[in-house]
Design an enzyme around this catalytic site. Structure first.
Site, PDB file in Angstrom:
ATOM      1  N   CYS A 187       2.268   4.758   7.266  1.00 12.16           N
ATOM      2  CA  CYS A 187       2.395   5.971   8.076  1.00 12.16           C
ATOM      3  C   CYS A 187       3.754   6.642   7.883  1.00 12.16           C
ATOM      4  O   CYS A 187       3.835   7.838   7.631  1.00 12.16           O
ATOM      5  CB  CYS A 187       2.175   5.648   9.553  1.00 12.16           C
ATOM      6  SG  CYS A 187       2.333   7.099  10.627  1.00 12.16           S
ATOM      7  N   ILE A 214      -8.046  12.602   3.769  1.00 15.26           N
ATOM      8  CA  ILE A 214      -6.919  12.702   2.839  1.00 15.26           C
ATOM      9  C   ILE A 214      -7.205  13.756   1.774  1.00 15.26           C
ATOM     10  O   ILE A 214      -6.342  14.569   1.432  1.00 15.26           O
ATOM     11  CB  ILE A 214      -6.624  11.333   2.199  1.00 15.26           C
ATOM     12  CG1 ILE A 214      -6.137  10.347   3.266  1.00 15.26           C
ATOM     13  CG2 ILE A 214      -5.571  11.466   1.101  1.00 15.26           C
ATOM     14  CD1 ILE A 214      -5.917   8.931   2.758  1.00 15.26           C
ATOM     15  N   GLU A 262      -6.985  17.241   3.439  1.00 17.26           N
ATOM     16  CA  GLU A 262      -5.619  17.586   3.827  1.00 17.26           C
ATOM     17  C   GLU A 262      -4.790  17.986   2.607  1.00 17.26           C
ATOM     18  O   GLU A 262      -4.101  19.017   2.620  1.00 17.26           O
ATOM     19  CB  GLU A 262      -4.979  16.397   4.552  1.00 17.26           C
ATOM     20  CG  GLU A 262      -5.548  16.188   5.943  1.00 17.26           C
ATOM     21  CD  GLU A 262      -5.076  14.912   6.606  1.00 17.26           C
ATOM     22  OE1 GLU A 262      -5.163  14.830   7.839  1.00 17.26           O
ATOM     23  OE2 GLU A 262      -4.620  13.992   5.894  1.00 17.26           O
ATOM     24  N   GLY A 286     -10.961   6.697  -0.447  1.00 11.46           N
ATOM     25  CA  GLY A 286     -10.986   5.586   0.485  1.00 11.46           C
ATOM     26  C   GLY A 286      -9.795   4.652   0.312  1.00 11.46           C
ATOM     27  O   GLY A 286      -8.979   4.808  -0.608  1.00 11.46           O
ATOM     28  N   THR A 317      -3.037   4.823  12.747  1.00 12.48           N
ATOM     29  CA  THR A 317      -1.727   4.292  13.139  1.00 12.48           C
ATOM     30  C   THR A 317      -1.626   3.988  14.632  1.00 12.48           C
ATOM     31  O   THR A 317      -1.177   2.904  15.011  1.00 12.48           O
ATOM     32  CB  THR A 317      -0.617   5.280  12.717  1.00 12.48           C
ATOM     33  OG1 THR A 317      -0.578   5.345  11.286  1.00 12.48           O
ATOM     34  CG2 THR A 317       0.735   4.832  13.234  1.00 12.48           C
ATOM     35  N   ALA A 363      -7.702  13.297  14.197  1.00 14.22           N
ATOM     36  CA  ALA A 363      -7.460  14.656  13.695  1.00 14.22           C
ATOM     37  C   ALA A 363      -7.454  14.655  12.174  1.00 14.22           C
ATOM     38  O   ALA A 363      -7.135  13.647  11.535  1.00 14.22           O
ATOM     39  CB  ALA A 363      -6.130  15.188  14.221  1.00 14.22           C
ATOM     40  N   GLU A 421      -7.610  27.673  26.568  1.00 15.05           N
ATOM     41  CA  GLU A 421      -8.393  28.087  27.732  1.00 15.05           C
ATOM     42  C   GLU A 421      -9.884  28.104  27.442  1.00 15.05           C
ATOM     43  O   GLU A 421     -10.719  28.033  28.363  1.00 15.05           O
ATOM     44  CB  GLU A 421      -7.935  29.460  28.222  1.00 15.05           C
ATOM     45  CG  GLU A 421      -8.332  30.614  27.344  1.00 15.05           C
ATOM     46  CD  GLU A 421      -7.924  31.962  27.925  1.00 15.05           C
ATOM     47  OE1 GLU A 421      -8.295  32.228  29.088  1.00 15.05           O
ATOM     48  OE2 GLU A 421      -7.245  32.730  27.224  1.00 15.05           O
TER      49      GLU A 421
END
Length: 448
Positions: free
Chosen positions: A43, A179, A182, A263, A312, A342, A442
């Site tokens: 991490c 991954i 991202e 993976g 993590t 996330a 909201e």
């Protein structure tokens, strides 16, 4: 009673290992840690922390473009990858020092070398030193999986992505998980032409289908290319240094870089687990019980090296629970229900609880509430990028069983929403909460 050099010997100083060691020491245990690479683990050193820094850097590409719609004129803009890369690595080094200080300030002995298990209560260090411990904790984490085929040695993984000399003009990323998506977003914003190659026809398995579809739509609009239902057949290095990639479906592409995000596999090779008969599960993960204990009473394991959730914060929880159980006199387990997660894609995804399909299969009757909107900032910037929030409720009880979001700052918003879902709140509880206006968050209390 046998006498040992240490009460606890931890192999691996990642997030789980550092937390377990520090808390065990605070409970009065004599603790040692062995780390063969750098304190901080995946991490901090080569994972979520430096990656999030790159995500921040990548966001400026769109922010600078959008700024003109808000009255700003930015002249002479340019991007220096090496400057960002080096700043990120400097901060990684700073964090590594803080993690090391944490261990040393808690009187934990740190061995900067590899350790292997040579007995139920014995560890042998790379230097040849043999030490004994009442308990051994394995926290060696996981590493990127690299498929084997002709030329696969020419590819890189996320480990190497943080240290590239230059941003590739064209990059092919293998994989469809978090991954892959991202780094696809990161490289795309830095100016690379990105192509994702995925063996199935789905991205981000495990996330709600609506969010997966939305991310695909937005990624295509941003210029990211996708090739589904195929894998790599070969990679051939050309005289000019580029790579000729041949797919199983016959497609070929010339690229500057290939990155494998296919993976992760547990780091168990050469640890000596077979010397003491520790049982392994599917994929080589260490099998543990609810208290993180293996089938060998003196050996425990936490984090990505086990067959649980590879996150993590989960590893940290497991390390804390281990220390409190074994040395704190208060047996604790980790609750794996409603663990939020996330994906720091562009835009990011956040989720907690069941997807719509999971809820329908498990509960039968469900109610689904959605909000499909453009964030105010995107409207002003003339950016045609829509956010999607989705709430899944048990029809019988009105209890919220899942929330799924894609849009700006979704992970930041989800952290608080996850508390509400974990606490078992209902849709009515959200409806009764006054909105903060104007905000994206909201939408969660205005869902219809």
């Amino acid at each position: 009673m046998p006498q040992y050099d240490y009460d606890l010997f931890t192999i691996g100083a990642g997030s789980g290992g550092v937390r377990a060691s520090r808390i065990s020491a605070s409970h009065g245990a004599k603790v040692a840690v062995a780390e063969e690479y750098r304190v901080g683990g995946t991490c901090v050193i080569r994972g979520c922390v430096p990656k999030k820094m790159l995500v921040y850097g990548a966001h400026f590409a769109e922010d600078i473009e959008d700024a003109q719609h808000f009255g700003w004129t930015i002249e002479g803009k340019s991007f220096d990858w090496k400057k960002l890369r080096d700043h990120v690595q400097n901060d990684v080094t700073r964090l590594e020092g803080l993690y090391t200080d944490t261990l040393q300030n808690n009187d934990v002995t740190v061995f900067d070398e590899r350790a292997t298990i040579s007995g139920p209560n014995e560890v042998t260090l790379a230097s040849g030193k043999v030490v004994t411990a009442k308990y051994i904790l394995v926290c060696t984490g996981a590493r990127p999986f690299v498929p084997e085929f002709p030329g696969s040695e020419h590819g890189i993984t996320s480990n190497e992505a943080f240290h590239l000399d230059d941003i590739p003009k064209h990059i092919i990323i293998a994989g469809g998980g978090y991954i892959a998506n991202e780094f696809a977003g990161i490289f795309n914003e830095f100016g690379s032409k990105v192509c994702i190659v995925n063996r199935s026809d789905q991205l981000l398995r495990g996330y709600d289908e609506s969010l997966r579809d939305r991310l695909l739509q937005i990624s295509l609009m941003k210029g990211i290319e996708f090739k589904f239902n195929t894998t790599f057949k070969s990679i051939e290095k050309q005289e000019d240094g580029r790579l000729l990639v041949t797919m199983q479906n016959g497609d070929q592409q010339l690229t500057d870089q290939v990155m494998f995000a296919t993976g992760r596999v547990p780091n168990i090779e050469g640890l000596g687990l077979d010397n003491v008969g520790v049982e392994m599960g599917d994929g080589g993960a260490i099998k543990v019980d609810e208290y993180s204990k293996t089938n060998v009473d003196s050996i425990y394991a936490v984090g990505d090296v086990t067959d649980r959730i590879q996150l993590t914060p989960v590893a940290i929880r497991e390390g804390q629970a281990f220390a409190d159980t074994v040395f704190g006199g208060t047996p604790k387990t980790v609750d794996y229900s409603f663990v939020p997660s996330a994906v720091f894609s562009h835009p990011p995804i956040a989720a907690v609880g069941m997807t719509e399909s999971e809820a329908r299969m498990k509960l039968g009757g469900v109610k689904v509430y959605t909000s499909d909107f453009r964030a105010m900032k995107n409207v002003i910037a003339s950016r045609n990028e829509r956010s999607l929030y989705k709430m899944i409720c048990d029809e019988a009880t009105d209890k919220i069983v899942g929330i799924h979001m894609i849009g700006p700052e979704s992970p930041e918003i989800m952290q608080a929403a996850a508390v509400a879902v974990k606490a078992g709140l209902t849709k009515a509880d959200f409806d009764d909460t006054v909105a903060i206006h104007p905000s994206m968050a909201e939408e969660l209390v205005l869902l219809k």
